[in-house]
Enzyme design. Sequence first.
Site, PDB file in Angstrom:
ATOM      1  N   ALA A 298       0.776  -1.241   0.000  1.00  0.00           N
ATOM      2  CA  ALA A 298       0.000   0.000   0.000  1.00  0.00           C
ATOM      3  C   ALA A 298       0.805   1.288   0.000  1.00  0.00           C
ATOM      4  O   ALA A 298       0.299   2.323  -0.449  1.00  0.00           O
ATOM      5  CB  ALA A 298      -0.935   0.002   1.210  1.00  0.00           C
ATOM      6  N   ALA A 299       2.016   1.276   0.534  1.00  0.00           N
ATOM      7  CA  ALA A 299       2.768   2.530   0.659  1.00  0.00           C
ATOM      8  C   ALA A 299       3.040   3.131  -0.726  1.00  0.00           C
ATOM      9  O   ALA A 299       3.251   2.394  -1.693  1.00  0.00           O
ATOM     10  CB  ALA A 299       4.082   2.268   1.395  1.00  0.00           C
ATOM     11  N   PRO A 300       2.991   4.465  -0.823  1.00  0.00           N
ATOM     12  CA  PRO A 300       2.854   5.461   0.240  1.00  0.00           C
ATOM     13  C   PRO A 300       1.419   5.806   0.639  1.00  0.00           C
ATOM     14  O   PRO A 300       1.192   6.703   1.436  1.00  0.00           O
ATOM     15  CB  PRO A 300       3.551   6.685  -0.354  1.00  0.00           C
ATOM     16  CG  PRO A 300       3.287   6.563  -1.812  1.00  0.00           C
ATOM     17  CD  PRO A 300       3.331   5.098  -2.119  1.00  0.00           C
ATOM     18  N   GLY A 301       0.450   5.141   0.041  1.00  0.00           N
ATOM     19  CA  GLY A 301      -0.929   5.316   0.496  1.00  0.00           C
ATOM     20  C   GLY A 301      -1.817   6.134  -0.409  1.00  0.00           C
ATOM     21  O   GLY A 301      -2.944   6.469  -0.026  1.00  0.00           O
ATOM     22  N   ASP A 319       2.008  -3.211   4.045  1.00  0.00           N
ATOM     23  CA  ASP A 319       3.245  -3.000   3.306  1.00  0.00           C
ATOM     24  C   ASP A 319       4.392  -3.689   4.035  1.00  0.00           C
ATOM     25  O   ASP A 319       4.424  -3.720   5.270  1.00  0.00           O
ATOM     26  CB  ASP A 319       3.563  -1.514   3.134  1.00  0.00           C
ATOM     27  CG  ASP A 319       4.486  -1.274   1.941  1.00  0.00           C
ATOM     28  OD1 ASP A 319       3.973  -1.058   0.827  1.00  0.00           O
ATOM     29  OD2 ASP A 319       5.722  -1.334   2.118  1.00  0.00           O
ATOM     30  N   ASP A 345       4.340  -8.986   4.702  1.00  0.00           N
ATOM     31  CA  ASP A 345       4.723  -9.393   3.356  1.00  0.00           C
ATOM     32  C   ASP A 345       3.529 -10.048   2.682  1.00  0.00           C
ATOM     33  O   ASP A 345       3.021 -11.075   3.150  1.00  0.00           O
ATOM     34  CB  ASP A 345       5.907 -10.369   3.448  1.00  0.00           C
ATOM     35  CG  ASP A 345       6.450 -10.772   2.091  1.00  0.00           C
ATOM     36  OD1 ASP A 345       5.773 -10.542   1.076  1.00  0.00           O
ATOM     37  OD2 ASP A 345       7.566 -11.323   2.049  1.00  0.00           O
ATOM     38  N   ASP A 363      -1.158  -4.022  -5.903  1.00  0.00           N
ATOM     39  CA  ASP A 363      -0.232  -3.153  -6.635  1.00  0.00           C
ATOM     40  C   ASP A 363       1.157  -3.759  -6.457  1.00  0.00           C
ATOM     41  O   ASP A 363       1.937  -3.343  -5.612  1.00  0.00           O
ATOM     42  CB  ASP A 363      -0.303  -1.734  -6.060  1.00  0.00           C
ATOM     43  CG  ASP A 363       0.372  -0.719  -6.956  1.00  0.00           C
ATOM     44  OD1 ASP A 363       1.092  -1.133  -7.887  1.00  0.00           O
ATOM     45  OD2 ASP A 363       0.211   0.489  -6.717  1.00  0.00           O
ATOM     46  N   CYS A 416       3.066  -0.658 -12.489  1.00  0.00           N
ATOM     47  CA  CYS A 416       3.487   0.538 -13.230  1.00  0.00           C
ATOM     48  C   CYS A 416       4.627   0.141 -14.170  1.00  0.00           C
ATOM     49  O   CYS A 416       5.641   0.828 -14.284  1.00  0.00           O
ATOM     50  CB  CYS A 416       3.891   1.673 -12.307  1.00  0.00           C
ATOM     51  SG  CYS A 416       5.130   1.261 -11.063  1.00  0.00           S
TER      52      CYS A 416
END
Length: 468
Positions: A298-301, A319, A345, A363, A416
Site C-alpha cells: 500500500a505505501a505510500p498510500g 506493506d 509481506d 499493486d 506501473c
Amino acid sequence: MAEPTRKILTRPALNKAKTRTGKEQLKPKAPEPETLPIKADSLAFSLVGAAQTVAYVLDGIALPQALSRVFTQTDASPQARGAIQDISYRTMRQVGRVDALIAAMTTKAPEPPLLYGLLCCALTLLITENTDEAPYDDFVVVDQAVNAAASSPNMVFAKGMVNAVLRRFLREKDELLTMVVKQAAARWNYPQWWVDQCKSAYPQDWQQLLSAADTPPPMTLRVNQRLSSIENYLLLLKQAQIEASQIGPSAIRLHKALQVQNIPGFAQGMVSVQDAGAQLAAVLLDVQDGHKVLDACAAPGGKTGHILELAKVDLLALDVDAKRLDKIHDNLARLQLFATIKEGDASWSNWWDGQQFDRILADVPCTASGVVRRHPDIRWLRRKTDAAQLAVTSSRILDNLWRMLKPGGKLLLVTCSIWPIESENQAKAFAERHAAIRLDAPGQLLPTSEINNEHDGLFYALFQKPEV
C-alpha cells in the site's frame, strides 16, 4: 555506467629523505590543491550538489534518496535545493547522451565520480536545444562549472579540463551531437537493452514510448470528493490564479507544477497529488460501503486514500517496508481518513487473521518501467534480468492473496510496468492457474496513449473469484 571510485591526489602525511650525513629528515607535507569558495546561491554551488547526486545515482542509489543525502550534507537554501533537484532530474534524462559526449571528448572516463557528475550536469545544461527551456546562458554554465571544480579538493586539479571540454563542446556542438546520436543509448537516453526490449514489445510505438520520457510529467491532482466537488475546486484554483484543466472524474492537471505547500487546500486534505492513470485503481476496484478491503503493497498510500474517499469500508493497508508505513499514516491523517495499517509481506500469510476480503488491490512489485519520465533514474538503475525476477515475486503474491478473497469478490492487479512479462503475461498466467474470471479493465496504458500523454505507463487486470 558508474565508474569505480579511486583516491586521487593522496599523499603520505610526511615524506622521508636522507641528509648528507645519512640521517633521515622529515620533508614538509605537500601542499593541498588550492580551492576557491563559492556562494551558496550560485549556479556553481548547485552544480556541485547535482554532480554529487548524479554520482550517487550512478553508484546505485535511487534519485530521491541521493538528493536527500546531498541536502543533508550541504547547508543549502530552499532555492538552492530546488536548483540542485532541477539539474539532477534534467541530467538523469540525458545520461546516455552526455556519457557519449564525454567519451568522445576525453581519452578516459573522468575520475573521481564527482568530476564525471559535474561534466554530465554541465553538458546537460548546454545541450538544451529549446531556448525557452534553457535555464542558463552557455557562458554562465561554463564559468560556473569551472568555479564548481575549483571549489572542491576532489576536482580542483581538473578545472582546466572542465573548461576545455565544455568550450570544445560549444565550438563543435552540432558535429559532436550528430556523431554520438548514432549510438542507440545516446539517441534515446536509455541502456541498449532497454531500447531493444522496447522495440520487441512495441514494434509500432517504441519510438514514441522512449521519447515520452524526455519531458517532465504533468502534475495531476485528485480531488477528495468527501470535502469538495471538482467544480468547486477548479473555481478555487481560478481564484488563486492557478491555471488547471479537468482530465478525469476526480483528476485535475495543473498547467504549471507547484510545491505542495502552495496548492490550495492540500494541507487540509482537499486534494492529493496522484497521476491520472493511477486514479483508475480505486474506481476499478468497485468498492461499496461495508466492504472489507485489502490494499496490499500500500505505501505510500495514494490508492489507499482514494478507496476511502469513495466508500466507507473496513480497509487494511499492508506493506512490507516498515519505514514506509509512516507515509500511509501521514497521508490518511491529512485526508482525515482511517485505515488499519500493518507491516507484512503480501507473499506470506503470517499477518492474516483468516477473514476473507470483498476486494483486494494488488499493486505488485515491478520494474517501474512505466514511470521513467517521473523517475528518470530508473532506467539506469534497472538490469535486464529484473523484470523476470520481479514477475516471480509478483506471481507468488497474487497466488497468496487469491485465497484471501471471498467467492464473488474482486482482485485488481496493478503494475506501473510496460514490460509484458510483468503485466499481460502475468495476468494471463494468473487467470489460467486459478480459473479466475477476467472482468473489463484498461489493460496496458502507455505514456504515449490517451488524454494527450497525461498519465504514466500502468497496467490493470481485474479478476472475480467464482462463486462456490
